[in-house]
Scaffold this active site. Structure first.
Site, PDB file in Angstrom:
ATOM      1  CG  LEU A  24      -1.963  -1.089   1.303  1.00 46.23           C
ATOM      2  CD1 LEU A  24      -2.734  -1.018   2.620  1.00 46.23           C
ATOM      3  CD2 LEU A  24      -2.920  -1.005   0.118  1.00 46.23           C
ATOM      4  CD  GLU A  31      -9.062   2.418   4.316  1.00 45.77           C
ATOM      5  OE1 GLU A  31     -10.167   2.190   3.769  1.00 45.77           O
ATOM      6  OE2 GLU A  31      -8.100   1.611   4.258  1.00 45.77           O
TER       7      GLU A  31
HETATM    8  N1  LIG Z   1      -5.648   0.124  -1.771  1.00 48.51           N
HETATM    9  C1  LIG Z   1      -6.337  -0.998  -1.752  1.00 48.51           C
HETATM   10  O1  LIG Z   1      -7.507  -1.019  -1.351  1.00 48.51           O
HETATM   11  C2  LIG Z   1      -5.707  -2.263  -2.250  1.00 48.51           C
HETATM   12  C3  LIG Z   1      -6.423  -3.468  -2.228  1.00 48.51           C
HETATM   13  C4  LIG Z   1      -5.810  -4.621  -2.709  1.00 48.51           C
HETATM   14  C5  LIG Z   1      -4.536  -4.569  -3.212  1.00 48.51           C
HETATM   15  N2  LIG Z   1      -3.865  -3.387  -3.203  1.00 48.51           N
HETATM   16  C6  LIG Z   1      -2.508  -3.309  -3.772  1.00 48.51           C
HETATM   17  O2  LIG Z   1      -2.598  -3.724  -5.122  1.00 48.51           O
HETATM   18  C7  LIG Z   1      -1.399  -4.429  -5.496  1.00 48.51           C
HETATM   19  C8  LIG Z   1      -1.747  -5.846  -5.915  1.00 48.51           C
HETATM   20  O3  LIG Z   1      -2.752  -5.805  -6.903  1.00 48.51           O
HETATM   21  P1  LIG Z   1      -2.528  -6.258  -8.425  1.00 48.51           P
HETATM   22  O4  LIG Z   1      -3.607  -5.644  -9.219  1.00 48.51           O
HETATM   23  O5  LIG Z   1      -1.102  -5.998  -8.788  1.00 48.51           O
HETATM   24  O6  LIG Z   1      -2.675  -7.838  -8.335  1.00 48.51           O
HETATM   25  P2  LIG Z   1      -3.901  -8.822  -7.909  1.00 48.51           P
HETATM   26  O7  LIG Z   1      -5.127  -8.509  -8.695  1.00 48.51           O
HETATM   27  O8  LIG Z   1      -4.025  -8.875  -6.437  1.00 48.51           O
HETATM   28  O9  LIG Z   1      -3.311 -10.212  -8.365  1.00 48.51           O
HETATM   29  C9  LIG Z   1      -3.018 -10.433  -9.733  1.00 48.51           C
HETATM   30  C10 LIG Z   1      -2.954 -11.924  -9.906  1.00 48.51           C
HETATM   31  O10 LIG Z   1      -4.271 -12.452  -9.870  1.00 48.51           O
HETATM   32  C11 LIG Z   1      -4.312 -13.595 -10.722  1.00 48.51           C
HETATM   33  N3  LIG Z   1      -5.227 -13.327 -11.844  1.00 48.51           N
HETATM   34  C12 LIG Z   1      -5.273 -12.257 -12.661  1.00 48.51           C
HETATM   35  N4  LIG Z   1      -6.174 -12.416 -13.636  1.00 48.51           N
HETATM   36  C13 LIG Z   1      -6.739 -13.642 -13.426  1.00 48.51           C
HETATM   37  C14 LIG Z   1      -7.738 -14.388 -14.083  1.00 48.51           C
HETATM   38  N5  LIG Z   1      -8.361 -13.935 -15.189  1.00 48.51           N
HETATM   39  N6  LIG Z   1      -8.068 -15.587 -13.591  1.00 48.51           N
HETATM   40  C15 LIG Z   1      -7.446 -16.072 -12.513  1.00 48.51           C
HETATM   41  N7  LIG Z   1      -6.472 -15.415 -11.837  1.00 48.51           N
HETATM   42  C16 LIG Z   1      -6.135 -14.215 -12.294  1.00 48.51           C
HETATM   43  C17 LIG Z   1      -2.927 -13.786 -11.291  1.00 48.51           C
HETATM   44  O11 LIG Z   1      -2.251 -14.619 -10.375  1.00 48.51           O
HETATM   45  P3  LIG Z   1      -1.061 -15.608 -10.879  1.00 48.51           P
HETATM   46  O12 LIG Z   1       0.038 -14.710 -11.346  1.00 48.51           O
HETATM   47  O13 LIG Z   1      -0.728 -16.381  -9.638  1.00 48.51           O
HETATM   48  O14 LIG Z   1      -1.660 -16.445 -11.972  1.00 48.51           O
HETATM   49  C18 LIG Z   1      -2.374 -12.360 -11.242  1.00 48.51           C
HETATM   50  O15 LIG Z   1      -0.973 -12.310 -11.247  1.00 48.51           O
HETATM   51  C19 LIG Z   1      -0.506  -4.362  -4.267  1.00 48.51           C
HETATM   52  O16 LIG Z   1       0.302  -3.208  -4.367  1.00 48.51           O
HETATM   53  C20 LIG Z   1      -1.502  -4.215  -3.133  1.00 48.51           C
HETATM   54  O17 LIG Z   1      -0.920  -3.621  -1.987  1.00 48.51           O
HETATM   55  C21 LIG Z   1      -4.428  -2.246  -2.739  1.00 48.51           C
END
Ligand SMILES: NC(=O)c1ccc[n+]([C@@H]2O[C@H](COP(=O)([O-])OP(=O)(O)OC[C@H]3O[C@@H](n4cnc5c(N)ncnc54)[C@H](OP(=O)(O)O)[C@@H]3O)[C@@H](O)[C@H]2O)c1
Length: 185
Positions: A24, A31
């Site tokens: 984050l 929050e």
């Molecule tokens: N501010 C907030 O409220 C908040 C909330 C959540 C997260 N975050 C931040 O967001 C970041 C992470 O989010 P992100 O968007 O990079 O990743 P994410 O959506 O958490 O994870 C992505 C992973 O989900 C899987 N995926 C993606 N598309 C898919 C599909 N069609 N079917 C099945 N699995 C699928 C894949 O895993 P595999 O690679 O294993 O196949 C992909 O690498 C971090 O920085 C975290 O701290 C912030």
């Protein structure tokens, strides 16, 4: 159509950023408490909620806090077998959102279902017919981010007041934010 309704919950800054370098961009203790409370609380004490997240969001949770307690943790990945090996047995690892909805539908003990990120999972959930509400914490500041919250279709989702969600401006340190709720009409 299954009975499962999806809620999204996220915190985004002014440029709609939600994350940077796998974590984050900010540290907001209250929050985080709001997130824990909203995703955990149940009306029926015999039930439990589910949280659905992408594999990278799972990775971003410090080991000592995961699985998120008092919630069914569902992790989505394209590499189910590999991720299963690396996660505790009580974590449900599935290949997509539809599979998660089917899983939840098959369990009588799940009260509400929360999509907790990241980008792809939010987008897929928002476009899904079962998506009902978006709980978005709107942080009144810009942070450098590499991950973003998808655009909310304001034709479909409208700002609503919800009992129990504070309407007034929140402040932690020098960061102001609002808890907003958007409902699909
Ligand atoms: N501010 C907030 O409220 C908040 C909330 C959540 C997260 N975050 C931040 O967001 C970041 C992470 O989010 P992100 O968007 O990079 O990743 P994410 O959506 O958490 O994870 C992505 C992973 O989900 C899987 N995926 C993606 N598309 C898919 C599909 N069609 N079917 C099945 N699995 C699928 C894949 O895993 P595999 O690679 O294993 O196949 C992909 O690498 C971090 O920085 C975290 O701290 C912030």
């Amino acid at each position: 159509m299954s009975k499962v309704k999806l809620n999204l919950i996220a915190a985004a800054c002014e440029n709609m950023g939600i994350g940077i370098n796998g974590s984050l961009p900010w540290r907001l203790k209250n929050e985080m408490l709001y997130f824990t409370n909203m995703t955990t609380k149940v009306k029926d004490s015999t039930k439990i909620n589910a949280v659905i997240m992408g594999r990278k969001t799972w990775d971003s949770i410090p080991t000592k806090y995961r699985p998120l307690n008092n919630r069914i943790n569902i992790v989505l990945t394209r590499q189910v077998d590999t991720v299963k090996k690396d996660t505790p047995d009580d974590v449900i690892v599935l290949p997509g959102l539809d599979e998660a909805i089917s899983y939840i539908n098959g369990r009588e003990d799940i009260e509400s279902s929360w999509v907790i990120g990241g980008s792809f999972i939010y987008k897929a959930a928002m476009e899904h017919p079962n998506c009902d509400k978006i709980y978005l914490t709107e942080i009144q500041k810009n942070f450098e981010c590499d991950t973003f919250f998808p655009t909310i279709d304001r034709q479909q989702f409208h700002l609503v007041d919800e009992e129990g969600v504070p309407k007034d401006r929140q402040k932690e340190g020098n960061i102001d934010y609002y808890f907003r709720v958007y409902k699909r009409l």
